[in-house]
Design a protein around this motif. Structure first.
Motif, mmCIF file in Angstrom:
data_model
loop_
_atom_site.group_PDB
_atom_site.id
_atom_site.type_symbol
_atom_site.label_atom_id
_atom_site.label_comp_id
_atom_site.label_asym_id
_atom_site.label_seq_id
_atom_site.Cartn_x
_atom_site.Cartn_y
_atom_site.Cartn_z
ATOM 1 N N THR A 1 0.860 -1.195 0.000
ATOM 2 C CA THR A 1 0.000 0.000 0.000
ATOM 3 C C THR A 1 0.892 1.239 0.000
ATOM 4 N N PRO A 2 1.521 1.546 -1.131
ATOM 5 C CA PRO A 2 2.466 2.669 -1.190
ATOM 6 C C PRO A 2 1.775 4.003 -0.932
ATOM 7 N N ASP A 3 2.565 4.972 -0.492
ATOM 8 C CA ASP A 3 1.985 6.295 -0.231
ATOM 9 C C ASP A 3 2.068 7.215 -1.449
ATOM 10 N N ARG A 4 2.707 6.723 -2.532
ATOM 11 C CA ARG A 4 2.745 7.493 -3.779
ATOM 12 C C ARG A 4 2.642 6.545 -4.966
ATOM 13 N N THR A 5 2.104 7.048 -6.055
ATOM 14 C CA THR A 5 2.029 6.256 -7.283
ATOM 15 C C THR A 5 3.388 6.289 -7.978
ATOM 16 N N PRO A 6 3.607 5.469 -9.007
ATOM 17 C CA PRO A 6 4.892 5.495 -9.716
ATOM 18 C C PRO A 6 5.275 6.872 -10.242
ATOM 19 N N SER A 7 4.280 7.704 -10.593
ATOM 20 C CA SER A 7 4.600 9.040 -11.113
ATOM 21 C C SER A 7 4.791 10.068 -10.007
ATOM 22 N N GLY A 8 4.599 9.657 -8.747
ATOM 23 C CA GLY A 8 4.818 10.568 -7.626
ATOM 24 C C GLY A 8 3.558 11.190 -7.043
ATOM 25 N N ARG A 9 2.381 10.835 -7.561
ATOM 26 C CA ARG A 9 1.144 11.384 -7.005
ATOM 27 C C ARG A 9 0.886 10.789 -5.624
ATOM 28 N N PRO A 10 0.404 11.591 -4.680
ATOM 29 C CA PRO A 10 0.141 11.065 -3.336
ATOM 30 C C PRO A 10 -1.036 10.094 -3.345
ATOM 31 N N VAL A 11 -0.960 9.094 -2.494
ATOM 32 C CA VAL A 11 -2.033 8.115 -2.324
ATOM 33 C C VAL A 11 -2.719 8.395 -0.990
ATOM 34 N N ARG A 12 -4.020 8.568 -1.035
ATOM 35 C CA ARG A 12 -4.761 8.895 0.190
ATOM 36 C C ARG A 12 -5.012 7.622 0.989
ATOM 37 N N PRO A 13 -4.541 7.568 2.259
ATOM 38 C CA PRO A 13 -4.787 6.367 3.059
ATOM 39 C C PRO A 13 -6.250 6.264 3.470
ATOM 40 N N GLY A 14 -6.794 5.066 3.354
ATOM 41 C CA GLY A 14 -8.152 4.802 3.794
ATOM 42 C C GLY A 14 -8.141 4.246 5.203
ATOM 43 N N PRO A 15 -9.228 3.627 5.639
ATOM 44 C CA PRO A 15 -9.298 3.085 6.995
ATOM 45 C C PRO A 15 -8.379 1.874 7.166
ATOM 46 N N VAL A 16 -8.047 1.593 8.411
ATOM 47 C CA VAL A 16 -7.168 0.469 8.749
ATOM 48 C C VAL A 16 -8.010 -0.737 9.129
ATOM 49 N N GLY A 17 -7.645 -1.900 8.594
ATOM 50 C CA GLY A 17 -8.314 -3.143 8.968
ATOM 51 C C GLY A 17 -7.440 -3.954 9.900
ATOM 52 N N ALA A 18 -8.045 -4.631 10.871
ATOM 53 C CA ALA A 18 -7.285 -5.429 11.824
ATOM 54 C C ALA A 18 -6.890 -6.783 11.245
ATOM 55 N N THR A 19 -7.707 -7.323 10.344
ATOM 56 C CA THR A 19 -7.430 -8.609 9.703
ATOM 57 C C THR A 19 -7.629 -8.446 8.205
ATOM 58 N N PHE A 20 -7.158 -9.439 7.436
ATOM 59 C CA PHE A 20 -7.324 -9.353 5.982
ATOM 60 C C PHE A 20 -8.801 -9.387 5.607
ATOM 61 N N SER A 21 -9.568 -10.227 6.269
ATOM 62 C CA SER A 21 -11.010 -10.287 5.982
ATOM 63 C C SER A 21 -11.686 -8.958 6.283
ATOM 64 N N GLU A 22 -11.273 -8.329 7.362
ATOM 65 C CA GLU A 22 -11.840 -7.022 7.701
ATOM 66 C C GLU A 22 -11.461 -5.976 6.660
ATOM 67 N N MET A 23 -10.247 -6.051 6.145
ATOM 68 C CA MET A 23 -9.817 -5.109 5.109
ATOM 69 C C MET A 23 -10.659 -5.290 3.846
ATOM 70 N N LEU A 24 -10.928 -6.548 3.474
ATOM 71 C CA LEU A 24 -11.769 -6.787 2.298
ATOM 72 C C LEU A 24 -13.197 -6.292 2.529
ATOM 73 N N THR A 25 -13.671 -6.403 3.756
ATOM 74 C CA THR A 25 -15.010 -5.901 4.063
ATOM 75 C C THR A 25 -15.067 -4.382 3.931
ATOM 76 N N LEU A 26 -14.008 -3.707 4.353
ATOM 77 C CA LEU A 26 -13.945 -2.253 4.173
ATOM 78 C C LEU A 26 -13.977 -1.895 2.691
ATOM 79 N N VAL A 27 -13.301 -2.708 1.871
ATOM 80 C CA VAL A 27 -13.345 -2.480 0.419
ATOM 81 C C VAL A 27 -14.768 -2.676 -0.090
ATOM 82 N N ALA A 28 -15.418 -3.763 0.347
ATOM 83 C CA ALA A 28 -16.780 -4.049 -0.103
ATOM 84 C C ALA A 28 -17.753 -2.939 0.294
ATOM 85 N N LEU A 29 -17.469 -2.262 1.408
ATOM 86 C CA LEU A 29 -18.319 -1.161 1.865
ATOM 87 C C LEU A 29 -18.056 0.131 1.098
#
Length: 338
Positions: A212-240
């Motif tokens: 989950t890099p903080d910048r794209t290959p061209s240098g654009r900033p990447v906005r951090p989203g919410p933090v998941g405690a487990t991989f399943s929880e992270m996928l649920t955040l994506v689904a939401l």
């Protein structure tokens, strides 16, 4: 040598334990000595070294700057000596005892099981305990010794990383109704357009920079989203719809969900996975297990070449992932084990 130049074993053990605990009672309990004996050894050591190593009051114990420096210099030396003695004893005994191995993510389990099978064949006197690790305890389990070897994704900073055992293409997990869900593929640059769900703070810093890099290959900033405690929880955040998440394409096989879509990332390097362990804990058992893991992958590749797979290879590292992100999940060439 002068007497002050040579420390006795009990002095070193008492000093380092008290430096950790900063409490005479707890140090005595750990060492199975009396509190009086611990105090006597510390006073004796301070007399030999010509100064205080600890400041004591009726309520607290604090280490002095000289004591802190001594502890910082002694601790790694003692750890190295202990490890060397253990390795020598182990080499004389042969590969026996118990080895605790763990896997992170269902996709690594087949590789681990093949490695365990070959290791057991070669070293029947060594019992292998297998368990699943969670994102929250991967590093702590290696540090506290409850796990000897972990099969996980690279990079895993601060630990010894063995040969690459498997690779997989990266895909972008998005909500089923996301504008990117129907795309044939995307570039890493899209990470600059959407929040990216984050791994928990306890995961490896190098791993997070890779996944989950903080910048794209061209240098654009990447906005951090919410933090998941487990991989399943992270996928649920994506689904939401809270963000997107770059993952390995084995997620299609092990985490198929109707509320998610996995879109191939066309310009991302593959994810690499293999054995990870604490470098100071490099025992003969670990060396032999890593060697068995590399050999089992090489054997699997040779077998797949000799006997081509005629159908879907679900569960096979040398097969292909089917579905919208179909692409080879191949076993990597096996470098020599450490």
């Amino acid at each position: 040598m002068e007497g002050a130049d040579v420390l006795e074993r009990v002095e070193i053990e008492v000093f380092l334990t008290l430096a950790e605990e900063l409490h005479f009672g707890r140090a005595a309990e750990r060492l199975r000595l009396s509190t009086g004996r611990v105090s006597q050894v510390v006073r004796q050591l301070e007399r030999r070294l010509g100064g205080a190593l600890f400041e004591r009051t009726s309520r607290s114990v604090r280490i002095t700057p000289v004591g802190l420096r001594l502890a910082e210099e002694l601790a790694p030396l003692v750890a190295d000596i202990t490890a060397a003695v253990g390795r020598a004893a182990e080499a004389n005994r042969g590969v026996a005892g118990e080895l605790r191995v763990a896997f992170l993510g269902e996709g690594t389990a087949p590789v681990l099981l093949r490695a365990v099978a070959l290791f057991n064949e070669r070293h029947p006197d060594c019992r292998v305990d297998v368990r699943e690790a969670q994102l929250a305890n991967t590093r702590s389990s290696l540090l506290d010794g409850s796990v000897d070897v972990l099969i996980a994704a690279f990079p895993f900073d601060g630990m010894a990383n063995g040969p690459v055992l498997m690779t997989e293409r990266r895909v972008l997990a998005v909500a089923a109704g996301h504008p990117l869900a129907g795309a044939a593929s995307v570039s890493l640059e899209v990470l600059g357009d959407h929040p990216v769900v984050q791994y928990p703070a306890v995961t490896s810093a190098a791993f997070k920079r890779d996944r989950t890099p903080d910048r794209t290959p061209s240098g654009r900033p990447v906005r951090p989203g919410p933090v998941g405690a487990t991989f399943s929880e992270m996928l649920t955040l994506v689904a939401l719809g809270r963000g997107v998440l770059p993952v390995g394409e084995l997620s299609l096989r092990y985490h198929p969900r109707p509320d998610l879509a996995y879109v191939p990332i066309e310009d991302a390097p593959p994810i690499e996975r293999g054995p990870v362990w604490r470098e100071g804990n490099t025992t003969e058992r670990i060396r032999e297990f890593v060697r068995a893991a590399a050999d089992s992958v090489a054997d699997s590749v040779a077998q797949s070449v000799a006997e081509p797979v005629t159908g879907p290879a679900a569960g096979s590292v040398t097969g292909s992932v089917t579905g919208p992100a179909a692409g080879p999940v191949t076993a990597a060439p096996a470098p020599a084990a450490p």
